[in-house]
Design a protein around this motif. Structure first.
Motif, mmCIF file in Angstrom:
data_model
loop_
_atom_site.group_PDB
_atom_site.id
_atom_site.type_symbol
_atom_site.label_atom_id
_atom_site.label_comp_id
_atom_site.label_asym_id
_atom_site.label_seq_id
_atom_site.Cartn_x
_atom_site.Cartn_y
_atom_site.Cartn_z
ATOM 1 N N SER A 249 0.822 -1.210 0.000
ATOM 2 C CA SER A 249 0.000 0.000 0.000
ATOM 3 C C SER A 249 0.854 1.257 0.000
ATOM 4 C CB SER A 249 -0.940 0.001 1.203
ATOM 5 O OG SER A 249 -0.207 -0.072 2.420
ATOM 6 N N GLY A 250 1.887 1.281 0.832
ATOM 7 C CA GLY A 250 2.740 2.466 0.917
ATOM 8 C C GLY A 250 3.511 2.719 -0.361
ATOM 9 N N GLY A 251 4.086 1.667 -0.952
ATOM 10 C CA GLY A 251 4.872 1.831 -2.163
ATOM 11 C C GLY A 251 4.037 2.295 -3.344
ATOM 12 N N ILE A 252 2.885 1.669 -3.539
ATOM 13 C CA ILE A 252 2.033 2.046 -4.669
ATOM 14 C C ILE A 252 1.479 3.453 -4.481
ATOM 15 C CG2 ILE A 252 -0.121 1.517 -5.856
ATOM 16 C CD1 ILE A 252 0.441 -1.423 -5.453
ATOM 17 N N CYS A 253 1.053 3.784 -3.274
ATOM 18 C CA CYS A 253 0.514 5.125 -3.016
ATOM 19 C C CYS A 253 1.587 6.191 -3.242
ATOM 20 C CB CYS A 253 -0.022 5.218 -1.592
ATOM 21 S SG CYS A 253 -1.577 4.328 -1.322
ATOM 22 N N LEU A 254 2.808 5.919 -2.783
ATOM 23 C CA LEU A 254 3.884 6.887 -2.967
ATOM 24 C C LEU A 254 4.187 7.091 -4.447
ATOM 25 C CD1 LEU A 254 5.947 8.716 -1.633
ATOM 26 C CD2 LEU A 254 7.512 6.761 -1.497
ATOM 27 N N CYS A 255 4.216 5.997 -5.206
ATOM 28 C CA CYS A 255 4.436 6.113 -6.652
ATOM 29 C C CYS A 255 3.352 6.955 -7.308
ATOM 30 C CB CYS A 255 4.484 4.730 -7.294
ATOM 31 S SG CYS A 255 5.977 3.772 -6.952
ATOM 32 N N LEU A 256 2.104 6.707 -6.953
ATOM 33 C CA LEU A 256 0.992 7.441 -7.555
ATOM 34 C C LEU A 256 1.017 8.913 -7.164
ATOM 35 C CD1 LEU A 256 -1.896 4.830 -7.145
ATOM 36 C CD2 LEU A 256 -0.568 5.357 -9.201
ATOM 37 N N ILE A 257 1.369 9.202 -5.912
ATOM 38 C CA ILE A 257 1.425 10.589 -5.454
ATOM 39 C C ILE A 257 2.518 11.358 -6.196
ATOM 40 C CG2 ILE A 257 2.042 12.059 -3.496
ATOM 41 C CD1 ILE A 257 0.617 10.000 -1.702
ATOM 42 N N LEU A 258 3.711 10.750 -6.310
ATOM 43 C CA LEU A 258 4.813 11.435 -6.985
ATOM 44 C C LEU A 258 4.559 11.567 -8.483
ATOM 45 C CD1 LEU A 258 7.926 9.977 -5.127
ATOM 46 C CD2 LEU A 258 6.866 12.216 -4.869
ATOM 47 N N ALA A 259 3.978 10.522 -9.089
ATOM 48 C CA ALA A 259 3.640 10.620 -10.512
ATOM 49 C C ALA A 259 2.603 11.712 -10.736
ATOM 50 C CB ALA A 259 3.121 9.282 -11.021
ATOM 51 N N GLY A 260 1.611 11.795 -9.853
ATOM 52 C CA GLY A 260 0.612 12.849 -9.950
ATOM 53 C C GLY A 260 1.220 14.225 -9.755
ATOM 54 N N GLY A 261 2.203 14.326 -8.836
ATOM 55 C CA GLY A 261 2.881 15.603 -8.627
ATOM 56 C C GLY A 261 3.661 16.042 -9.852
ATOM 57 N N ALA A 262 4.365 15.087 -10.485
ATOM 58 C CA ALA A 262 5.106 15.405 -11.711
ATOM 59 C C ALA A 262 4.152 15.827 -12.818
ATOM 60 C CB ALA A 262 5.940 14.201 -12.149
ATOM 61 N N TYR A 263 3.016 15.153 -12.923
ATOM 62 C CA TYR A 263 2.028 15.488 -13.944
ATOM 63 C C TYR A 263 1.473 16.891 -13.725
ATOM 64 C CZ TYR A 263 -2.464 15.494 -16.385
ATOM 65 O OH TYR A 263 -3.529 15.842 -17.166
ATOM 66 N N ALA A 264 1.111 17.202 -12.471
ATOM 67 C CA ALA A 264 0.549 18.525 -12.167
ATOM 68 C C ALA A 264 1.581 19.621 -12.401
ATOM 69 C CB ALA A 264 0.051 18.558 -10.721
ATOM 70 N N ALA A 265 2.830 19.371 -11.993
ATOM 71 C CA ALA A 265 3.883 20.360 -12.212
ATOM 72 C C ALA A 265 4.119 20.578 -13.699
ATOM 73 C CB ALA A 265 5.172 19.913 -11.521
ATOM 74 N N GLY A 266 4.035 19.514 -14.473
ATOM 75 C CA GLY A 266 4.216 19.633 -15.913
ATOM 76 C C GLY A 266 3.144 20.474 -16.562
ATOM 77 N N ARG A 267 1.926 20.352 -16.094
ATOM 78 C CA ARG A 267 0.834 21.176 -16.655
ATOM 79 C C ARG A 267 1.077 22.668 -16.357
ATOM 80 N NH1 ARG A 267 -3.938 18.577 -18.288
ATOM 81 N NH2 ARG A 267 -5.158 20.465 -17.789
ATOM 82 N N LEU A 268 1.586 22.950 -15.158
ATOM 83 C CA LEU A 268 1.883 24.357 -14.832
ATOM 84 C C LEU A 268 3.005 24.901 -15.716
ATOM 85 C CD1 LEU A 268 1.704 24.260 -10.927
ATOM 86 C CD2 LEU A 268 0.016 25.193 -12.490
ATOM 87 N N VAL A 269 4.053 24.078 -15.900
ATOM 88 C CA VAL A 269 5.160 24.508 -16.756
ATOM 89 C C VAL A 269 4.676 24.691 -18.189
ATOM 90 C CG1 VAL A 269 7.386 23.820 -17.734
ATOM 91 C CG2 VAL A 269 6.936 23.476 -15.305
ATOM 92 N N ALA A 270 3.834 23.769 -18.658
ATOM 93 C CA ALA A 270 3.357 23.844 -20.045
ATOM 94 C C ALA A 270 2.516 25.111 -20.275
ATOM 95 C CB ALA A 270 2.524 22.605 -20.379
ATOM 96 N N LYS A 271 1.740 25.515 -19.281
ATOM 97 C CA LYS A 271 0.912 26.719 -19.432
ATOM 98 C C LYS A 271 1.755 27.977 -19.608
ATOM 99 C CE LYS A 271 -3.156 25.151 -16.837
ATOM 100 N NZ LYS A 271 -3.972 25.351 -15.618
#
Length: 275
Positions: A249-271
């Motif tokens: 649970s911890g490993g998968i959740c951490l992966c999803l949180i960090l992947a989501g963070g990278a995705y959100a940061a990328g959208r801000l940079v792209a804008k």
């Protein structure tokens, strides 16, 4: 979006076949050395035959966190683990930035927005990661078969058939081994790939590649739960969580949180991209 994803599949994956080929050749060469060891072990009677898990253990066991200066001086880096991680960075490197510099304005217009362009690049990173690790699984499975798995009493189990290959660490249970090999490995690779692509469009390909290489070496030297590469090392799993449930649970959740963070940061940079 569909047209842009197909564009990235064609130009970022299919036309990148030389990079995948070079990475595959390196995997084959390293597997050939392991096959020689396996055949000698079978001939001398050390074990009946290596399983698929024996080869996976060699590639993914990594190393224990070094303690003290004396141990660091005599440290032997895990060549297979490093080759696998850096090979993934190599096949993803440069495409997103080169595509942006070459066709940026027209691609953004075709994607109907900067954020849609970034979404397509995230999908491309996932496709490239899937192709890379499928190639890895295929090469390792072929190596284990050619070593005489079926004819020498071995199996295609992900659990090592011989403790000789994994004598320096406690092999995890079947559930954790399967999750580590087929879930954590590609998932942590995808997270690293998203951050690499993000660093490329925010900076430069060279900076992104240097950063991802530095991250992989940091994983080798520090056993910390927030360094995702630790979840792709079999010898580190026992120290990351108190139980298999917490690890999963911890490993998968951490992966999803960090992947989501990278995705959100990328959208801000792209804008904020300017042409």
């Amino acid at each position: 979006m569909r047209r842009l994803v197909m564009y990235d599949w064609k130009n970022g994956v299919l036309r990148a076949w030389p990079r995948y080929l070079l990475s595959g050749i390196l995997m084959v060469l390293l597997c050939m050395a392991q096959m020689r060891q396996a055949r000698e072990g079978v001939k001398t009677g050390l074990y009946s035959g290596p399983s698929f898990g024996n080869y996976l253990a060699v590639w993914l066991k990594g190393m224990r966190e070094p303690q003290g200066i004396a141990k660091i001086r005599h440290l032997k880096l895990p060549a297979e683990w490093l080759a696998l991680q850096l090979g993934h960075a190599f096949v993803l490197a440069g495409y997103a930035r080169a595509d942006l510099d070459r066709n940026g304005r027209s691609l953004v217009l075709r994607a109907a927005g900067r954020t849609a362009w970034w979404d397509a690049k995230c999908i491309w990173a996932a496709m490239g990661t899937a192709v890379y690790y499928l190639m890895f699984y295929g090469i390792v499975a072929a190596a284990s078969y050619l070593s005489g798995v079926t004819g020498a009493g071995g199996s295609m189990s992900v659990i090592p058939a011989s403790r000789i290959w994994v004598s320096d660490f406690a092999c995890p249970g079947h559930l954790v081994a399967v999750l580590s090999v087929f879930v954590f490995l590609p998932l942590t690779g995808l997270c690293a790939g998203l951050f690499q692509v993000l660093a490329e469009i925010a900076g430069s390909p060279l900076t992104a590649l240097a950063g991802i290489c530095g991250y992989q070496f940091a994983v080798l030297y520090w056993n910390r739960p927030f360094l995702l590469g630790n979840y792709a090392m079999l010898c580190r799993l026992e120290g990351l969580a108190g139980s298999e449930t917490q690890l999963v649970s911890g490993g998968i959740c951490l992966c999803l949180i960090l992947a989501g963070g990278a995705y959100a940061a990328g959208r801000l940079v792209a804008k904020r991209m300017e042409f």
